[in-house]
Design a protein around this motif. Structure first.
Motif, PDB file in Angstrom:
ATOM      1  N   LYS A  59       0.880  -1.166   0.000  1.00  0.00           N
ATOM      2  CA  LYS A  59       0.000   0.000   0.000  1.00  0.00           C
ATOM      3  C   LYS A  59       0.915   1.213   0.000  1.00  0.00           C
ATOM      4  O   LYS A  59       1.767   1.357   0.878  1.00  0.00           O
ATOM      5  CB  LYS A  59      -0.887   0.031   1.241  1.00  0.00           C
ATOM      6  CG  LYS A  59      -1.703   1.326   1.336  1.00  0.00           C
ATOM      7  CD  LYS A  59      -2.451   1.439   2.652  1.00  0.00           C
ATOM      8  CE  LYS A  59      -3.196   2.765   2.718  1.00  0.00           C
ATOM      9  NZ  LYS A  59      -3.870   2.956   4.013  1.00  0.00           N
ATOM     10  N   TYR A 117      -4.436  -8.957  11.711  1.00  0.00           N
ATOM     11  CA  TYR A 117      -4.622  -9.485  10.362  1.00  0.00           C
ATOM     12  C   TYR A 117      -5.971 -10.178  10.282  1.00  0.00           C
ATOM     13  O   TYR A 117      -6.332 -10.944  11.171  1.00  0.00           O
ATOM     14  CB  TYR A 117      -3.531 -10.507  10.029  1.00  0.00           C
ATOM     15  CG  TYR A 117      -2.164 -10.053  10.451  1.00  0.00           C
ATOM     16  CD1 TYR A 117      -1.469  -9.119   9.695  1.00  0.00           C
ATOM     17  CD2 TYR A 117      -1.582 -10.515  11.623  1.00  0.00           C
ATOM     18  CE1 TYR A 117      -0.227  -8.671  10.096  1.00  0.00           C
ATOM     19  CE2 TYR A 117      -0.340 -10.073  12.025  1.00  0.00           C
ATOM     20  CZ  TYR A 117       0.333  -9.154  11.261  1.00  0.00           C
ATOM     21  OH  TYR A 117       1.563  -8.698  11.669  1.00  0.00           O
ATOM     22  N   THR A 118      -6.689  -9.917   9.210  1.00  0.00           N
ATOM     23  CA  THR A 118      -7.937 -10.632   8.955  1.00  0.00           C
ATOM     24  C   THR A 118      -7.992 -10.997   7.476  1.00  0.00           C
ATOM     25  O   THR A 118      -7.322 -10.373   6.644  1.00  0.00           O
ATOM     26  CB  THR A 118      -9.183  -9.790   9.318  1.00  0.00           C
ATOM     27  OG1 THR A 118      -9.138  -8.550   8.602  1.00  0.00           O
ATOM     28  CG2 THR A 118      -9.249  -9.521  10.814  1.00  0.00           C
ATOM     29  N   SER A 120     -10.933 -12.221   4.447  1.00  0.00           N
ATOM     30  CA  SER A 120     -12.303 -12.554   4.047  1.00  0.00           C
ATOM     31  C   SER A 120     -12.237 -13.736   3.084  1.00  0.00           C
ATOM     32  O   SER A 120     -11.193 -14.024   2.500  1.00  0.00           O
ATOM     33  CB  SER A 120     -12.973 -11.351   3.380  1.00  0.00           C
ATOM     34  OG  SER A 120     -12.358 -11.068   2.141  1.00  0.00           O
ATOM     35  N   ASN A 154     -10.057 -10.755   0.638  1.00  0.00           N
ATOM     36  CA  ASN A 154      -9.197  -9.653   1.037  1.00  0.00           C
ATOM     37  C   ASN A 154      -8.379 -10.032   2.258  1.00  0.00           C
ATOM     38  O   ASN A 154      -8.875 -10.711   3.166  1.00  0.00           O
ATOM     39  CB  ASN A 154     -10.027  -8.407   1.387  1.00  0.00           C
ATOM     40  CG  ASN A 154     -10.704  -7.816   0.185  1.00  0.00           C
ATOM     41  OD1 ASN A 154     -10.151  -7.764  -0.910  1.00  0.00           O
ATOM     42  ND2 ASN A 154     -11.932  -7.367   0.372  1.00  0.00           N
ATOM     43  N   THR A 156      -6.530  -8.022   5.249  1.00  0.00           N
ATOM     44  CA  THR A 156      -6.462  -6.697   5.859  1.00  0.00           C
ATOM     45  C   THR A 156      -5.390  -6.697   6.938  1.00  0.00           C
ATOM     46  O   THR A 156      -5.360  -7.598   7.788  1.00  0.00           O
ATOM     47  CB  THR A 156      -7.823  -6.308   6.471  1.00  0.00           C
ATOM     48  OG1 THR A 156      -8.813  -6.340   5.445  1.00  0.00           O
ATOM     49  CG2 THR A 156      -7.775  -4.918   7.093  1.00  0.00           C
ATOM     50  N   VAL A 158      -3.788  -4.178   9.883  1.00  0.00           N
ATOM     51  CA  VAL A 158      -4.046  -2.967  10.665  1.00  0.00           C
ATOM     52  C   VAL A 158      -2.984  -2.843  11.748  1.00  0.00           C
ATOM     53  O   VAL A 158      -2.708  -3.814  12.457  1.00  0.00           O
ATOM     54  CB  VAL A 158      -5.443  -3.005  11.321  1.00  0.00           C
ATOM     55  CG1 VAL A 158      -5.663  -1.782  12.208  1.00  0.00           C
ATOM     56  CG2 VAL A 158      -6.530  -3.103  10.264  1.00  0.00           C
ATOM     57  N   MET A 185      -3.943   1.188   7.941  1.00  0.00           N
ATOM     58  CA  MET A 185      -4.759   0.047   7.562  1.00  0.00           C
ATOM     59  C   MET A 185      -4.608  -0.162   6.064  1.00  0.00           C
ATOM     60  O   MET A 185      -4.666   0.797   5.287  1.00  0.00           O
ATOM     61  CB  MET A 185      -6.241   0.254   7.903  1.00  0.00           C
ATOM     62  CG  MET A 185      -7.093  -0.952   7.501  1.00  0.00           C
ATOM     63  SD  MET A 185      -8.824  -0.845   8.069  1.00  0.00           S
ATOM     64  CE  MET A 185      -9.473   0.382   6.975  1.00  0.00           C
ATOM     65  N   ILE A 187      -5.881  -2.882   2.845  1.00  0.00           N
ATOM     66  CA  ILE A 187      -6.750  -3.992   2.406  1.00  0.00           C
ATOM     67  C   ILE A 187      -6.257  -4.445   1.030  1.00  0.00           C
ATOM     68  O   ILE A 187      -6.234  -3.656   0.080  1.00  0.00           O
ATOM     69  CB  ILE A 187      -8.226  -3.565   2.350  1.00  0.00           C
ATOM     70  CG1 ILE A 187      -8.692  -3.080   3.721  1.00  0.00           C
ATOM     71  CG2 ILE A 187      -9.091  -4.725   1.843  1.00  0.00           C
ATOM     72  CD1 ILE A 187     -10.067  -2.436   3.718  1.00  0.00           C
ATOM     73  N   PRO A 189      -6.719  -7.119  -2.095  1.00  0.00           N
ATOM     74  CA  PRO A 189      -7.493  -8.169  -2.756  1.00  0.00           C
ATOM     75  C   PRO A 189      -6.531  -9.267  -3.248  1.00  0.00           C
ATOM     76  O   PRO A 189      -5.565  -8.969  -3.940  1.00  0.00           O
ATOM     77  CB  PRO A 189      -8.151  -7.438  -3.928  1.00  0.00           C
ATOM     78  CG  PRO A 189      -7.260  -6.268  -4.199  1.00  0.00           C
ATOM     79  CD  PRO A 189      -6.588  -5.912  -2.905  1.00  0.00           C
TER      80      PRO A 189
END
Length: 193
Positions: A59, A117-118, A120, A154, A156, A158, A185, A187, A189
């Motif tokens: 990012k 960390y997450t 989806s 995704n 993520t 943070v 943060m 995100i 893909p």
């Protein structure tokens, strides 16, 4: 009348004395200010355990999260099915020349920071590899294990400043009870194939 003037002068002098008093706590012992870090670039480097092609997630936001410019998100390639990656993070402030590494500050203040960390779409799971001086997770280094089937979703990342590291689930990477402020943060893909 003379007594009234004297009384007025005494009262005026008392008011002046009280209003000019020195508040030692406010002037001699100022509270140190910990300015928020400017983070323009977050790069996650994923190295497959056992060898393989390195992948980067990045990012880049030239003016930081609070500026008007949009962030540019890049993922160098798809992630491999059923693979564990060792991940290291690099955070930079590129408004400085040369660019300033924020990692050192995070490591020095490790008790005041934690990454979360997450994922989806069940694309990955995570495990911390580095910890603060009290044995709580930090997260500049972690493992990412991808799903055993092809998927998209995704990831993520943070960074929290001053999280409640003793909050329920926080040491397991759940930010629900962490509180604190978000420093950055990102995100990403991703495709797992």
């Amino acid at each position: 009348m003379k007594n009234l003037k004297q009384l007025s002068l005494i009262l005026l002098a008392a008011i002046a004395f009280v209003s000019c008093s020195n508040d030692d706590d406010a002037t001699d012992n100022p509270v140190p200010v910990n300015e928020e870090e400017v983070i323009t670039t977050l790069t996650a480097t994923l190295t497959p355990v056992g060898g393989g092609t390195e992948i980067t997630l990045q990012k880049q936001d030239s003016d930081g999260d609070d500026g008007p410019d949009d962030a540019v998100i890049t993922v160098s390639s798809p992630l491999a099915i059923g693979t564990t990656y060792n991940v290291s993070l690099e955070l930079l402030n590129e408004t400085e020349s040369p660019a300033e590494s924020i990692n050192e500050e995070i490591e020095e203040e490790d008790d005041e920071h934690q990454f979360f960390y997450t994922a989806s779409g069940d694309v990955a799971t995570f495990a911390y590899l580095d910890f603060d001086g009290d044995g709580n997770p930090l997260g500049l280094e972690f493992t990412l294990t991808t799903a055993d089937v092809a998927s998209t979703g995704n990831i993520t990342i943070v960074l929290k400043h001053l999280p409640n590291k003793s909050g329920e689930g926080v040491s397991d990477g759940d930010s629900t009870n962490a509180g604190g402020e978000t420093d950055v943060m990102a995100i990403f893909p991703v495709v797992v194939e």
